[in-house]
Design a protein around this motif. Structure first.
Motif, mmCIF file in Angstrom:
data_model
loop_
_atom_site.group_PDB
_atom_site.id
_atom_site.type_symbol
_atom_site.label_atom_id
_atom_site.label_comp_id
_atom_site.label_asym_id
_atom_site.label_seq_id
_atom_site.Cartn_x
_atom_site.Cartn_y
_atom_site.Cartn_z
ATOM 1 N N ASP A 72 0.877 -1.164 0.000
ATOM 2 C CA ASP A 72 0.000 0.000 0.000
ATOM 3 C C ASP A 72 0.916 1.216 0.000
ATOM 4 O OD1 ASP A 72 -1.643 2.166 0.671
ATOM 5 O OD2 ASP A 72 -2.967 0.931 1.900
ATOM 6 N N ASN A 73 1.076 1.823 -1.151
ATOM 7 C CA ASN A 73 2.022 2.934 -1.270
ATOM 8 C C ASN A 73 1.610 4.129 -0.409
ATOM 9 O OD1 ASN A 73 3.725 1.576 -3.054
ATOM 10 N ND2 ASN A 73 2.540 2.239 -4.831
ATOM 11 N N ALA A 74 0.323 4.334 -0.242
ATOM 12 C CA ALA A 74 -0.142 5.460 0.562
ATOM 13 C C ALA A 74 0.236 5.297 2.038
ATOM 14 C CB ALA A 74 -1.646 5.615 0.423
ATOM 15 N N LYS A 75 0.339 4.042 2.466
ATOM 16 C CA LYS A 75 0.675 3.756 3.868
ATOM 17 C C LYS A 75 2.130 3.330 4.043
ATOM 18 C CE LYS A 75 -4.014 2.318 5.140
ATOM 19 N NZ LYS A 75 -4.842 1.200 5.687
ATOM 20 N N ASN A 76 2.897 3.305 2.949
ATOM 21 C CA ASN A 76 4.296 2.838 3.014
ATOM 22 C C ASN A 76 4.388 1.474 3.691
ATOM 23 O OD1 ASN A 76 5.276 5.149 1.743
ATOM 24 N ND2 ASN A 76 5.606 6.223 3.676
ATOM 25 N N THR A 77 3.481 0.596 3.328
ATOM 26 C CA THR A 77 3.378 -0.705 3.984
ATOM 27 C C THR A 77 3.409 -1.826 2.951
ATOM 28 O OG1 THR A 77 2.115 0.231 5.824
ATOM 29 C CG2 THR A 77 1.948 -2.148 5.478
ATOM 30 N N VAL A 78 4.104 -2.890 3.306
ATOM 31 C CA VAL A 78 4.153 -4.088 2.476
ATOM 32 C C VAL A 78 3.593 -5.246 3.284
ATOM 33 C CG1 VAL A 78 6.515 -4.720 3.161
ATOM 34 C CG2 VAL A 78 5.599 -5.492 0.955
ATOM 35 N N TYR A 79 2.922 -6.147 2.594
ATOM 36 C CA TYR A 79 2.305 -7.304 3.227
ATOM 37 C C TYR A 79 2.810 -8.579 2.568
ATOM 38 C CZ TYR A 79 -0.993 -3.577 4.398
ATOM 39 O OH TYR A 79 -1.565 -2.394 4.830
ATOM 40 N N LEU A 80 2.805 -9.652 3.341
ATOM 41 C CA LEU A 80 3.120 -10.963 2.798
ATOM 42 C C LEU A 80 2.056 -11.931 3.302
ATOM 43 C CD1 LEU A 80 5.173 -12.583 1.100
ATOM 44 C CD2 LEU A 80 6.239 -13.272 3.259
ATOM 45 N N GLN A 81 1.198 -12.352 2.389
ATOM 46 C CA GLN A 81 0.187 -13.350 2.719
ATOM 47 C C GLN A 81 0.782 -14.722 2.462
ATOM 48 O OE1 GLN A 81 -3.012 -12.975 3.994
ATOM 49 N NE2 GLN A 81 -2.989 -15.205 4.113
ATOM 50 N N MET A 82 0.840 -15.529 3.502
ATOM 51 C CA MET A 82 1.459 -16.843 3.414
ATOM 52 C C MET A 82 0.393 -17.899 3.627
ATOM 53 S SD MET A 82 5.033 -16.135 5.458
ATOM 54 C CE MET A 82 4.233 -15.913 7.036
ATOM 55 N N ASN A 83 0.115 -18.681 2.600
ATOM 56 C CA ASN A 83 -0.868 -19.755 2.676
ATOM 57 C C ASN A 83 -0.187 -21.102 2.495
ATOM 58 O OD1 ASN A 83 -2.932 -17.796 2.842
ATOM 59 N ND2 ASN A 83 -3.146 -17.728 0.606
ATOM 60 N N SER A 84 -0.909 -22.145 2.838
ATOM 61 C CA SER A 84 -0.388 -23.516 2.693
ATOM 62 C C SER A 84 1.007 -23.635 3.296
ATOM 63 C CB SER A 84 -0.369 -23.912 1.211
ATOM 64 O OG SER A 84 -1.656 -23.831 0.654
ATOM 65 N N LEU A 85 1.150 -23.148 4.501
ATOM 66 C CA LEU A 85 2.462 -23.150 5.154
ATOM 67 C C LEU A 85 2.955 -24.579 5.362
ATOM 68 C CD1 LEU A 85 1.782 -20.328 7.748
ATOM 69 C CD2 LEU A 85 3.573 -20.280 6.003
ATOM 70 N N ILE A 86 4.259 -24.730 5.240
ATOM 71 C CA ILE A 86 4.923 -26.002 5.461
ATOM 72 C C ILE A 86 6.029 -25.795 6.492
ATOM 73 C CG2 ILE A 86 4.353 -26.890 3.174
ATOM 74 C CD1 ILE A 86 7.146 -26.146 2.244
ATOM 75 N N PRO A 87 6.476 -26.853 7.169
ATOM 76 C CA PRO A 87 7.525 -26.679 8.195
ATOM 77 C C PRO A 87 8.783 -25.996 7.659
ATOM 78 C CG PRO A 87 6.498 -28.815 8.440
ATOM 79 C CD PRO A 87 5.937 -28.216 7.178
ATOM 80 N N GLU A 88 9.072 -26.202 6.383
ATOM 81 C CA GLU A 88 10.266 -25.583 5.790
ATOM 82 C C GLU A 88 10.162 -24.062 5.704
ATOM 83 O OE1 GLU A 88 10.269 -29.779 5.006
ATOM 84 O OE2 GLU A 88 8.728 -28.253 4.614
ATOM 85 N N ASP A 89 8.979 -23.510 5.935
ATOM 86 C CA ASP A 89 8.820 -22.053 5.970
ATOM 87 C C ASP A 89 9.247 -21.454 7.309
ATOM 88 O OD1 ASP A 89 5.736 -22.459 4.151
ATOM 89 O OD2 ASP A 89 7.703 -21.893 3.354
ATOM 90 N N THR A 90 9.541 -22.293 8.261
ATOM 91 C CA THR A 90 9.960 -21.816 9.576
ATOM 92 C C THR A 90 11.257 -21.024 9.469
ATOM 93 O OG1 THR A 90 8.899 -23.651 10.742
ATOM 94 C CG2 THR A 90 10.702 -22.520 11.879
ATOM 95 N N ALA A 91 11.224 -19.792 9.943
ATOM 96 C CA ALA A 91 12.384 -18.906 9.848
ATOM 97 C C ALA A 91 12.047 -17.576 10.513
ATOM 98 C CB ALA A 91 12.763 -18.660 8.390
ATOM 99 N N VAL A 92 13.075 -16.755 10.661
ATOM 100 C CA VAL A 92 12.844 -15.357 11.000
ATOM 101 C C VAL A 92 12.672 -14.596 9.687
ATOM 102 C CG1 VAL A 92 13.741 -13.284 12.104
ATOM 103 C CG2 VAL A 92 14.186 -15.548 13.113
ATOM 104 N N TYR A 93 11.601 -13.858 9.589
ATOM 105 C CA TYR A 93 11.290 -13.112 8.373
ATOM 106 C C TYR A 93 11.634 -11.643 8.589
ATOM 107 C CZ TYR A 93 9.004 -17.104 6.259
ATOM 108 O OH TYR A 93 8.755 -18.332 5.678
ATOM 109 N N TYR A 94 12.385 -11.101 7.642
ATOM 110 C CA TYR A 94 12.848 -9.720 7.734
ATOM 111 C C TYR A 94 12.261 -8.886 6.603
ATOM 112 C CZ TYR A 94 16.462 -11.560 10.852
ATOM 113 O OH TYR A 94 17.136 -12.169 11.883
#
Length: 122
Positions: A72-94
């Motif tokens: 959302d450029n007006a809010k200077n915000t980025v989103y990450l929608q994560m679906n169908s999560l798997i154990p390999e997605d486990t991490a610190v997200y930056y």
């Protein structure tokens, strides 16, 4: 000074969903790029997804079809929608952003958020 503040991490079972948010604030002239990286224990930090100011996106092969990045450029915000999560997605997200300031509109700097933990159980 610019700050990136992340939110939305947590614990999910495999197959679940999470939505991460990252808001940029401070002395901002433009945000050329916003993205998400992740780092699992013992592994290098890797780009998960990125989006340009024009809306062009790119994804790591491992998350294509499961994750969606949006901003959302007006809010200077980025989103990450994560679906169908798997154990390999486990991490610190930056959160990552390339930003120029009003005092130097032609000089981009790279900023990082503090990181948010995502844990996916099997």
């Amino acid at each position: 000074q610019v700050q990136l503040v992340e939110s939305g991490g947590g614990l999910r079972q495999a197959g679940g969903s999470l939505r991460l948010s990252c808001a940029a604030s401070g002395s901002i002239f433009s945000i050329n790029f916003m993205g998400w990286y992740r780092q699992a224990p013992g592994k290098q930090r890797e780009l998960v997804a990125g989006i340009t100011s024009g809306g062009r996106t790119n994804y790591a092969d491992s998350v294509k079809g499961r994750f969606t990045i949006d901003r959302d450029n007006a809010k200077n915000t980025v989103y990450l929608q994560m679906n169908s999560l798997i154990p390999e997605d486990t991490a610190v997200y930056y959160c990552n952003a390339i930003i120029t300031s009003p005092s130097g509109p032609n000089v981009p700097y790279q900023y990082w958020g503090q990181g948010t933990q995502v844990t996916v159980s099997s």
